[in-house]
Design an enzyme around this catalytic site. Structure first.
Site, PDB file in Angstrom:
ATOM      1  N   ASP A   4      -8.060  -5.300   0.227  1.00 11.95           N
ATOM      2  CA  ASP A   4      -8.540  -6.072  -0.923  1.00 11.95           C
ATOM      3  C   ASP A   4      -8.173  -7.539  -0.861  1.00 11.95           C
ATOM      4  OD1 ASP A   4      -9.845  -4.034  -2.247  1.00 11.95           O
ATOM      5  OD2 ASP A   4      -7.960  -3.223  -2.973  1.00 11.95           O
ATOM      6  N   HIS A  49       0.852  -1.183   0.000  1.00  9.40           N
ATOM      7  CA  HIS A  49       0.000   0.000   0.000  1.00  9.40           C
ATOM      8  C   HIS A  49       0.884   1.228   0.000  1.00  9.40           C
ATOM      9  CE1 HIS A  49      -3.154   2.810   1.121  1.00  9.40           C
ATOM     10  NE2 HIS A  49      -3.982   1.885   0.684  1.00  9.40           N
TER      11      HIS A  49
HETATM   12  N1  CMC Z   1       4.092  -7.487  -4.953  1.00  5.81           N
HETATM   13  C1  CMC Z   1       5.442  -7.488  -5.161  1.00  5.81           C
HETATM   14  N2  CMC Z   1       6.214  -6.401  -5.008  1.00  5.81           N
HETATM   15  C2  CMC Z   1       5.617  -5.268  -4.655  1.00  5.81           C
HETATM   16  C3  CMC Z   1       4.218  -5.186  -4.412  1.00  5.81           C
HETATM   17  C4  CMC Z   1       3.454  -6.357  -4.585  1.00  5.81           C
HETATM   18  N3  CMC Z   1       2.132  -6.334  -4.376  1.00  5.81           N
HETATM   19  N4  CMC Z   1       3.887  -3.928  -4.073  1.00  5.81           N
HETATM   20  C5  CMC Z   1       5.029  -3.230  -4.090  1.00  5.81           C
HETATM   21  N5  CMC Z   1       6.079  -4.036  -4.434  1.00  5.81           N
HETATM   22  C6  CMC Z   1       7.492  -3.657  -4.515  1.00  5.81           C
HETATM   23  C7  CMC Z   1       7.767  -2.871  -5.779  1.00  5.81           C
HETATM   24  O1  CMC Z   1       8.165  -3.710  -6.839  1.00  5.81           O
HETATM   25  C8  CMC Z   1       8.867  -1.944  -5.341  1.00  5.81           C
HETATM   26  O2  CMC Z   1      10.072  -2.658  -5.353  1.00  5.81           O
HETATM   27  P1  CMC Z   1      11.472  -1.903  -5.662  1.00  5.81           P
HETATM   28  O3  CMC Z   1      11.657  -0.937  -4.552  1.00  5.81           O
HETATM   29  O4  CMC Z   1      12.465  -3.012  -5.664  1.00  5.81           O
HETATM   30  O5  CMC Z   1      11.294  -1.252  -6.992  1.00  5.81           O
HETATM   31  C9  CMC Z   1       8.534  -1.640  -3.864  1.00  5.81           C
HETATM   32  O6  CMC Z   1       7.746  -2.780  -3.423  1.00  5.81           O
HETATM   33  C10 CMC Z   1       7.727  -0.374  -3.658  1.00  5.81           C
HETATM   34  O7  CMC Z   1       6.612  -0.443  -4.553  1.00  5.81           O
HETATM   35  P2  CMC Z   1       5.949   0.836  -5.202  1.00  5.81           P
HETATM   36  O8  CMC Z   1       5.219   0.432  -6.427  1.00  5.81           O
HETATM   37  O9  CMC Z   1       6.971   1.927  -5.312  1.00  5.81           O
HETATM   38  O10 CMC Z   1       4.948   1.240  -4.076  1.00  5.81           O
HETATM   39  P3  CMC Z   1       3.720   2.155  -4.273  1.00  5.81           P
HETATM   40  O11 CMC Z   1       3.471   2.788  -2.953  1.00  5.81           O
HETATM   41  O12 CMC Z   1       3.883   3.067  -5.425  1.00  5.81           O
HETATM   42  O13 CMC Z   1       2.555   1.126  -4.669  1.00  5.81           O
HETATM   43  C11 CMC Z   1       0.663  -0.289  -4.605  1.00  5.81           C
HETATM   44  C12 CMC Z   1       1.523   0.756  -3.851  1.00  5.81           C
HETATM   45  C13 CMC Z   1      -0.609  -0.557  -3.800  1.00  5.81           C
HETATM   46  C14 CMC Z   1       0.234   0.292  -5.965  1.00  5.81           C
HETATM   47  C15 CMC Z   1       1.503  -1.569  -4.790  1.00  5.81           C
HETATM   48  O14 CMC Z   1       1.886  -2.066  -3.537  1.00  5.81           O
HETATM   49  C16 CMC Z   1       0.750  -2.628  -5.597  1.00  5.81           C
HETATM   50  O15 CMC Z   1       0.797  -2.601  -6.831  1.00  5.81           O
HETATM   51  N6  CMC Z   1       0.055  -3.597  -4.882  1.00  5.81           N
HETATM   52  C17 CMC Z   1      -0.742  -4.574  -5.573  1.00  5.81           C
HETATM   53  C18 CMC Z   1      -2.078  -3.955  -5.971  1.00  5.81           C
HETATM   54  C19 CMC Z   1      -3.000  -3.783  -4.788  1.00  5.81           C
HETATM   55  O16 CMC Z   1      -3.159  -4.661  -3.960  1.00  5.81           O
HETATM   56  N7  CMC Z   1      -3.647  -2.599  -4.741  1.00  5.81           N
HETATM   57  C20 CMC Z   1      -4.634  -2.298  -3.713  1.00  5.81           C
HETATM   58  C21 CMC Z   1      -4.247  -1.132  -2.870  1.00  5.81           C
HETATM   59  S1  CMC Z   1      -5.311  -1.039  -1.421  1.00  5.81           S
HETATM   60  C22 CMC Z   1      -6.770  -0.486  -2.028  1.00  5.81           C
HETATM   61  C23 CMC Z   1      -6.835   0.980  -2.080  1.00  5.81           C
HETATM   62  O17 CMC Z   1      -6.681   1.622  -1.023  1.00  5.81           O
HETATM   63  O18 CMC Z   1      -7.067   1.479  -3.205  1.00  5.81           O
END
Ligand code: CMC
Length: 451
Positions: free
Chosen positions: A374, A316
């Site tokens: 989720d 998240h």
């Molecule tokens: N599985 C594997 N690796 C992950 C995941 C995941 N679900 N989420 C983040 N990472 C890794 C990502 O690859 C990155 O690695 P590195 O630093 O080596 O590049 C690191 O963790 C940080 O990720 P980020 O994309 O910079 O983090 P963010 O804050 O931009 O993204 C997120 C947050 C929710 C978009 C992401 O965690 C994700 O895609 N999760 C899966 C989708 C999901 O479950 N979304 C629902 C969010 S909750 C509902 C809501 O409130 O809307």
């Protein structure tokens, strides 16, 4: 103590100093009631001729708000000061709607009045129902939601003037009342069943379940355990501060667009798999995993930098600790599966095992990736009989109150300005127009089509 708590005591302005020019400017610091202080950079461009660069707004507060507070490091979520756990356990969805909209829990009289007002706004104009038939039967229900909610602007002209407080309130009530009917009808249309009209003697959630699952041929029996769990689902999704869809609503609203159009924009933003579409993606992922023995393979894919696959329902932007909503959702899913004698559901088993293994894995521990709301909401909704395509619709129904409350707060904020971010331009410098005959003869399409 977290980093921001240490910095909270700093309230002297920050000085930004340029070594090359010797220029320095003072950046005032603003403090909220809770949460990190913020650097007030409103005059930065005027004073330095420079913008700030923050893709994804990871360090940017876009507005002042008094609605929701999140401390992602501690796993705290509060609406108007009330903890989400407390609300999910002791309150009900319409009371939380009132709280978000008005700032306080309703008095006993206001609670009844508010319930009456919302139930008096649940019906749809007969011609809105005609709109559904314009969609293909296999249309994604979120596509229908975006279309129908946007179309409300064409039906309710007496509540599109946002500058009039009465019209603002009516628009908020209409949206909260009608969104459940619109969602239920999107479902009915997709399964080819007749629309079921709202019944005002039922509670908000009972009414929604009735409109969704009842058929004219038999009496629909409401199950209080399921109604309570569904009510809790809506509470858990009611608001979540300045996320992508809420920011979309605010941005659309900042230009003076009418509230129905703004909420349609929010629904479109929610649709994406990184936001509201994640619960649908979780079920697809669990079905793909198929068996507990395949979990390591999927975990490896999620950890592989060269593989775009992510563990859906994990991670998240704000929570770097367990998502407090996920705890409640997990309990709700359990209660419902128990009630429906589905505790040996294979997807639940895979989810529990996946959660256990991921929480012990150094990759997930180091990156602070925990299950989010989720992760369990998909299993919960699937057990109630909702097709996966309806999951984000249900999120949208719960979130509508958050969107309208944030929209209303923005309109009433004297600081409100049209949202207009700037950019770091990396394109071509100025060049002269070339006549078509004098341009490079190679076609970009040949190359694209070959691929
Ligand atoms: N599985 C594997 N690796 C992950 C995941 C995941 N679900 N989420 C983040 N990472 C890794 C990502 O690859 C990155 O690695 P590195 O630093 O080596 O590049 C690191 O963790 C940080 O990720 P980020 O994309 O910079 O983090 P963010 O804050 O931009 O993204 C997120 C947050 C929710 C978009 C992401 O965690 C994700 O895609 N999760 C899966 C989708 C999901 O479950 N979304 C629902 C969010 S909750 C509902 C809501 O409130 O809307």
């Amino acid at each position: 103590m977290t980093d921001y708590e240490e910095n909270k005591s700093i309230n002297k302005p920050f000085t930004l100093f340029n070594n090359e020019t010797g220029q320095s400017i003072e950046i005032p610091i603003l403090s909220g009631t809770e949460g990190p202080n913020v650097l007030d950079i409103r005059s930065l461009y005027k004073e330095t001729g420079m913008f700030t660069y923050d893709p994804g707004f990871t360090s940017t507060a876009s507005c002042e708000s008094s609605i929701t507070y999140i401390d992602g490091n501690k796993g705290i979520l509060r609406h108007r000061g009330y903890d989400i756990n407390d609300l999910a356990t002791n309150s009900d969805f319409l009371e939380v709607c009132y709280l978000l909209l008005h700032g306080d829990l309703p008095s006993p009289t206001d609670k009844i009045k508010f319930e009456n007002v919302i139930s008096n706004h649940t019906m749809l104009h007969e011609q809105i129902m005609d709109l559904y038939t314009g969609f293909r039967r296999d249309a994604h229900p979120m596509a229908i939601m975006v279309g129908v909610v946007g179309a409300l602007s064409a039906f309710y002209h007496d509540s599109t003037d946002f500058s009039d407080i009465n019209q603002r309130m009516i628009a908020c009530h209409r949206l909260i009342g009608k969104i459940a009917t619109i969602g239920a009808m999107a479902y009915k249309y997709s399964v080819g069943q007749p629309f079921v009209h709202p019944r005002n003697e039922l509670s908000y959630v009972e009414n929604f379940l009735h409109m969704t699952f009842s058929v004219p041929t038999e009496k629909y029996r409401l199950n209080p355990i399921i109604s309570k769990a569904m009510d809790r689902f809506f509470i858990l999704h009611a608001d979540h501060e300045q996320n992508a869809s809420t920011s979309t609503v605010r941005l659309a609203g900042s230009s003076g667009a009418n509230p129905f159009a703004c909420i349609a924009a929010g629904i479109a933003s929610l649709w994406g798999p990184a936001h509201g579409g994640a619960n649908e993606a979780v079920i697809k992922m669990l079905e793909e995993i198929k068996d507990i023995k395949n979990i390591p393979e999927f975990l490896n894919k999620a950890k592989d930098k060269n593989d775009p696959f992510r563990l859906m329902g994990f991670g998240h932007r704000v929570y770097k600790n367990y998502d407090p909503r996920a705890n409640v959702m997990k309990k709700s899913a359990h209660l419902v599966l128990e009630e429906l004698n589905m505790l040996d559901d294979p997807l639940l088993k895979i989810a529990l095992e996946l959660e256990k293994i991921a929480l012990q894995d150094t990759y997930f521990i180091e990156k602070k990736l925990y299950p989010n709301v989720d992760f369990y909401s998909g299993i919960f909704l699937k057990s109630l009989g909702f097709p996966t395509s309806m999951f984000t619709v249900l999120f949208a129904i719960g979130r509508t109150v958050g969107w309208v409350s944030q929209w209303k707060e923005m309109i009433e904020d004297p600081i409100n300005k049209i949202g207009r971010p700037r950019q770091l331009y990396k394109g071509k410098n100025s060049r002269n127009y070339q006549n078509v005959d004098s341009r490079d003869k190679r076609s970009i399409f040949q190359w694209l089509w070959k691929k």
